[in-house]
Design a protein around this motif. Structure first.
Motif, mmCIF file in Angstrom:
data_model
loop_
_atom_site.group_PDB
_atom_site.id
_atom_site.type_symbol
_atom_site.label_atom_id
_atom_site.label_comp_id
_atom_site.label_asym_id
_atom_site.label_seq_id
_atom_site.Cartn_x
_atom_site.Cartn_y
_atom_site.Cartn_z
ATOM 1 N N PRO A 90 46.902 76.029 17.031
ATOM 2 C CA PRO A 90 47.844 76.279 18.131
ATOM 3 C C PRO A 90 49.288 76.251 17.635
ATOM 4 N N LEU A 91 50.048 77.274 17.989
ATOM 5 C CA LEU A 91 51.439 77.387 17.550
ATOM 6 C C LEU A 91 52.368 77.433 18.754
ATOM 7 N N GLU A 92 52.638 76.264 19.324
ATOM 8 C CA GLU A 92 53.541 76.159 20.458
ATOM 9 C C GLU A 92 54.898 75.675 19.963
ATOM 10 N N ILE A 93 55.970 76.316 20.420
ATOM 11 C CA ILE A 93 57.320 75.903 20.051
ATOM 12 C C ILE A 93 57.484 74.422 20.422
ATOM 13 N N GLY A 94 57.951 73.618 19.474
ATOM 14 C CA GLY A 94 58.117 72.185 19.683
ATOM 15 C C GLY A 94 56.869 71.391 19.363
ATOM 16 N N GLY A 95 55.742 72.068 19.152
ATOM 17 C CA GLY A 95 54.504 71.387 18.798
ATOM 18 C C GLY A 95 54.540 70.892 17.362
ATOM 19 N N THR A 96 53.680 69.955 17.052
ATOM 20 C CA THR A 96 53.627 69.377 15.705
ATOM 21 C C THR A 96 52.340 69.791 15.009
ATOM 22 N N LEU A 97 52.459 70.125 13.736
ATOM 23 C CA LEU A 97 51.323 70.422 12.875
ATOM 24 C C LEU A 97 51.395 69.486 11.678
ATOM 25 N N ASN A 98 50.280 69.311 10.994
ATOM 26 C CA ASN A 98 50.273 68.534 9.752
ATOM 27 C C ASN A 98 50.046 69.483 8.589
ATOM 28 N N MET A 99 50.971 69.464 7.632
ATOM 29 C CA MET A 99 50.843 70.276 6.420
ATOM 30 C C MET A 99 50.358 69.380 5.303
ATOM 31 N N HIS A 100 49.486 69.886 4.471
ATOM 32 C CA HIS A 100 49.013 69.143 3.305
ATOM 33 C C HIS A 100 49.758 69.658 2.086
ATOM 34 N N GLN A 101 50.385 68.740 1.363
ATOM 35 C CA GLN A 101 51.071 69.114 0.140
ATOM 36 C C GLN A 101 50.052 69.284 -0.962
ATOM 37 N N ASP A 102 50.224 70.326 -1.759
ATOM 38 C CA ASP A 102 49.319 70.558 -2.881
ATOM 39 C C ASP A 102 49.427 69.434 -3.898
ATOM 40 N N GLY A 103 48.296 69.072 -4.453
ATOM 41 C CA GLY A 103 48.294 68.125 -5.569
ATOM 42 C C GLY A 103 48.132 66.674 -5.192
ATOM 43 N N ASN A 104 48.968 66.156 -4.288
ATOM 44 C CA ASN A 104 48.911 64.710 -4.052
ATOM 45 C C ASN A 104 48.219 64.322 -2.749
ATOM 46 N N GLY A 105 47.816 65.292 -1.931
ATOM 47 C CA GLY A 105 47.090 64.994 -0.712
ATOM 48 C C GLY A 105 47.938 64.432 0.408
ATOM 49 N N GLN A 106 49.250 64.349 0.213
ATOM 50 C CA GLN A 106 50.141 63.813 1.234
ATOM 51 C C GLN A 106 50.207 64.775 2.424
ATOM 52 N N VAL A 107 50.205 64.216 3.629
ATOM 53 C CA VAL A 107 50.304 65.009 4.853
ATOM 54 C C VAL A 107 51.726 64.884 5.387
ATOM 55 N N ILE A 108 52.333 66.022 5.705
ATOM 56 C CA ILE A 108 53.696 66.037 6.220
ATOM 57 C C ILE A 108 53.678 66.643 7.623
ATOM 58 N N PRO A 109 54.155 65.896 8.626
ATOM 59 C CA PRO A 109 54.230 66.492 9.966
ATOM 60 C C PRO A 109 55.374 67.503 10.010
ATOM 61 N N VAL A 110 55.126 68.639 10.639
ATOM 62 C CA VAL A 110 56.154 69.671 10.799
ATOM 63 C C VAL A 110 56.196 70.089 12.266
ATOM 64 N N VAL A 111 57.363 70.536 12.697
ATOM 65 C CA VAL A 111 57.547 70.995 14.067
ATOM 66 C C VAL A 111 57.646 72.514 14.060
ATOM 67 N N VAL A 112 56.942 73.146 14.986
ATOM 68 C CA VAL A 112 56.987 74.601 15.122
ATOM 69 C C VAL A 112 58.293 74.966 15.824
ATOM 70 N N CYS A 113 59.132 75.773 15.142
ATOM 71 C CA CYS A 113 60.440 76.143 15.692
ATOM 72 C C CYS A 113 60.461 77.547 16.275
ATOM 73 N N GLU A 114 59.724 78.455 15.637
ATOM 74 C CA GLU A 114 59.727 79.848 16.074
ATOM 75 C C GLU A 114 58.414 80.499 15.668
ATOM 76 N N VAL A 115 57.898 81.379 16.524
ATOM 77 C CA VAL A 115 56.649 82.079 16.237
ATOM 78 C C VAL A 115 56.817 83.554 16.599
ATOM 79 N N THR A 116 56.511 84.422 15.646
ATOM 80 C CA THR A 116 56.463 85.863 15.918
ATOM 81 C C THR A 116 55.132 86.371 15.373
ATOM 82 N N GLU A 117 54.878 87.656 15.517
ATOM 83 C CA GLU A 117 53.644 88.217 14.969
ATOM 84 C C GLU A 117 53.662 88.211 13.447
ATOM 85 N N GLU A 118 54.853 88.245 12.842
ATOM 86 C CA GLU A 118 54.970 88.312 11.385
ATOM 87 C C GLU A 118 55.147 86.961 10.702
ATOM 88 N N TYR A 119 55.836 86.031 11.354
ATOM 89 C CA TYR A 119 56.148 84.763 10.691
ATOM 90 C C TYR A 119 56.171 83.594 11.656
#
Length: 143
Positions: A90-119
């Motif tokens: 789900p990609l809702e503006i203001g919503g939070t996702l968890n990104m996994h960093q390559d290599g170390n397994g660390q999870v970083i919370p990110v906020v969805v700021c903008e959503v278009t069909e391309e990016y």
């Protein structure tokens, strides 16, 4: 009476607000925050604010963002191709996702700021980055 100093384990009740009065955190209804002064367990401005307090002291401190979570780092705002994110995420503006960093397994919370069909633009800055903070403090114990 003993004053809190670097190396002391302290217990503090607190209420954190933004300059507009919006509450972002509080120990109300919970155990006081327990940490060691000078250990880096809390932001620098909070540490500095508690230093020198005596048990029972109450005060309000104003922490500039440089002594809190720092300014907003533009490098932490990431532009992803929409195709890189699974369609079932789900990609809702203001919503939070968890990104996994390559290599170390660390999870970083990110906020969805903008959503278009391309990016999709995601912000990995701390939610309080760029904000000056105000804390009402009460020193409960020095151990």
């Amino acid at each position: 009476m003993k004053q809190a100093q670097t190396g002391d384990n302290v217990e503090v009740h607190y209420k954190g607000t933004l300059p507009d009065g919006q509450l972002f955190d509080s120990s109300e209804g919970r155990e006081p925050l327990n940490f060691t002064l000078g250990s880096g367990q809390v932001i620098k401005g909070f540490d500095d604010g508690v230093t020198g307090m005596e048990i029972g002291d109450k005060k309000t401190i104003h922490i500039p963002n440089a002594e809190a979570y720092g300014p907003i780092n533009e490098e932490m705002i990431i532009n992803f191709e929409r195709a890189q994110i699974p369609a079932d995420v789900p990609l809702e503006i203001g919503g939070t996702l968890n990104m996994h960093q390559d290599g170390n397994g660390q999870v970083i919370p990110v906020v969805v700021c903008e959503v278009t069909e391309e990016y999709v633009i995601l912000d990995a800055n701390h939610p309080l980055a760029g904000q000056d903070l105000i804390f009402e403090l009460e020193l409960v114990a020095i151990k």
